[in-house]
Design a protein around this motif. Structure first.
Motif, PDB file in Angstrom:
ATOM      1  N   ALA A   1       0.833  -1.207   0.000  1.00 55.68           N
ATOM      2  CA  ALA A   1       0.000   0.000   0.000  1.00 55.68           C
ATOM      3  C   ALA A   1       0.867   1.257   0.000  1.00 55.68           C
ATOM      4  CB  ALA A   1      -0.927  -0.006   1.210  1.00 55.68           C
ATOM      5  N   THR A   2       1.770   1.323  -0.958  1.00 48.52           N
ATOM      6  CA  THR A   2       2.705   2.436  -1.019  1.00 48.52           C
ATOM      7  C   THR A   2       2.563   3.220  -2.322  1.00 48.52           C
ATOM      8  OG1 THR A   2       4.362   0.912  -1.908  1.00 48.52           O
ATOM      9  CG2 THR A   2       4.449   1.351   0.453  1.00 48.52           C
ATOM     10  N   GLN A   3       3.197   4.398  -2.351  1.00 53.30           N
ATOM     11  CA  GLN A   3       3.211   5.205  -3.562  1.00 53.30           C
ATOM     12  C   GLN A   3       4.637   5.317  -4.095  1.00 53.30           C
ATOM     13  OE1 GLN A   3       2.820   9.504  -3.262  1.00 53.30           O
ATOM     14  NE2 GLN A   3       2.840   9.396  -1.017  1.00 53.30           N
ATOM     15  N   LYS A   4       4.749   5.629  -5.378  1.00 50.79           N
ATOM     16  CA  LYS A   4       6.059   5.774  -6.002  1.00 50.79           C
ATOM     17  C   LYS A   4       6.762   7.018  -5.474  1.00 50.79           C
ATOM     18  CE  LYS A   4       4.940   3.423 -10.333  1.00 50.79           C
ATOM     19  NZ  LYS A   4       4.813   3.576 -11.810  1.00 50.79           N
ATOM     20  N   LEU A   5       8.081   6.999  -5.556  1.00 50.21           N
ATOM     21  CA  LEU A   5       8.861   8.152  -5.119  1.00 50.21           C
ATOM     22  C   LEU A   5       8.653   9.331  -6.071  1.00 50.21           C
ATOM     23  CD1 LEU A   5      12.251   6.484  -4.130  1.00 50.21           C
ATOM     24  CD2 LEU A   5      10.458   7.283  -2.610  1.00 50.21           C
TER      25      LEU A   5
END
Length: 252
Positions: free
Chosen positions: A167-171
């Motif tokens: 459940a993460t977003q790209k840098l």
């Protein structure tokens, strides 16, 4: 206290590249970081007995997960920001929040910038909070870092505590390490940046907003207790002035 982000949508943690991961690969080839003994931190930062007690009461263990650099991020190097470390701080079973002094001690012990991921596994669904200080090189002594305000996200629910990368977003897309540091810090700030606004200008505006909010709360409390009508009217005029100042500083 740490300033919290007042984002309208839930905070989504960043996913950091495997090239920056530290530690020995497990059976699936994933690196789980390097544990940092508390004694090592004590030796570097020389904290007071009271601060040591905070570590004992609040921190289960600390893991150095990532070393973010120009090489591991594939961006240009920067003179002011060489590396950013990512530390996972796992809270003890009976602890729901981390004292700011723990972060200050770690920042004092480590000369580079640190992005903290605080993990609370006490509830049915583990939660993650990210925090970071505005940390810069001392102009008089370049070997010393100056730690200023801390900013933190809201708590984000994690599906599994062992998998912080879910459940993460790209840098953010940036040109260099300084730009990356700025975007990491901005992801935690309570007020968005204006077009072309430098990070120090944005932080100055946030500081001014915080002071105005404090004055407003004080004045509103005073007005509620005031008995004289004329004084109430004057205070109301001052309250409206403060609200206008706050609105103008919040405008993007």
């Amino acid at each position: 206290m740490m300033a919290h982000s007042e984002q309208t949508k839930p905070f989504i943690p960043f996913k950091f590249p495997e090239a920056a991961a530290l530690g020995v690969p497990d059976q699936y080839g994933n690196k789980q970081g390097q544990k940092i003994p508390k004694e090592t931190i004590y030796q570097q930062a020389n904290p007071t007995h009271a601060v040591k007690q905070l570590f004992v009461n609040q921190v289960d263990h600390i893991t150095w997960r990532y070393k973010l650099s120009a090489d591991t991020l594939n961006v240009a190097a920067s003179e002011d920001v060489h590396e950013i470390q990512v530390f996972d701080i796992h809270l003890k079973a009976d602890c729901d929040a981390l004292d700011r002094q723990v972060l200050e001690t770690l920042d004092k012990a480590i000369p580079s910038n640190i992005f903290f991921r605080i993990i609370n596994a006490n509830e049915r669904q583990p939660k993650l909070q990210c925090a970071m200080a505005y940390k810069r090189v001392n102009k008089r002594d370049t070997d010393v870092m100056v730690v200023q305000d801390y900013f933190s996200s809201e708590w984000a629910t994690l599906p599994v505590v062992k998998s912080v990368t879910e459940a993460t977003q790209k840098l953010p897309v940036v040109l260099n390490m300084a730009g990356f540091y700025t975007e990491l810090l901005r992801s935690l700030l309570p007020v968005p940046a204006r077009s072309g606004e430098r990070i120090d200008e944005q932080l100055s505006r946030i500081s001014e907003l915080s002071a105005l909010h404090g004055k407003l709360t004080q004045l509103q409390d005073k007005q509620r207790k005031e008995k004289q009508f004329n004084r109430k009217v004057e205070m109301n005029r001052q309250i409206n002035q403060l609200k206008q100042q706050i609105r103008s500083l919040q405008d993007i």
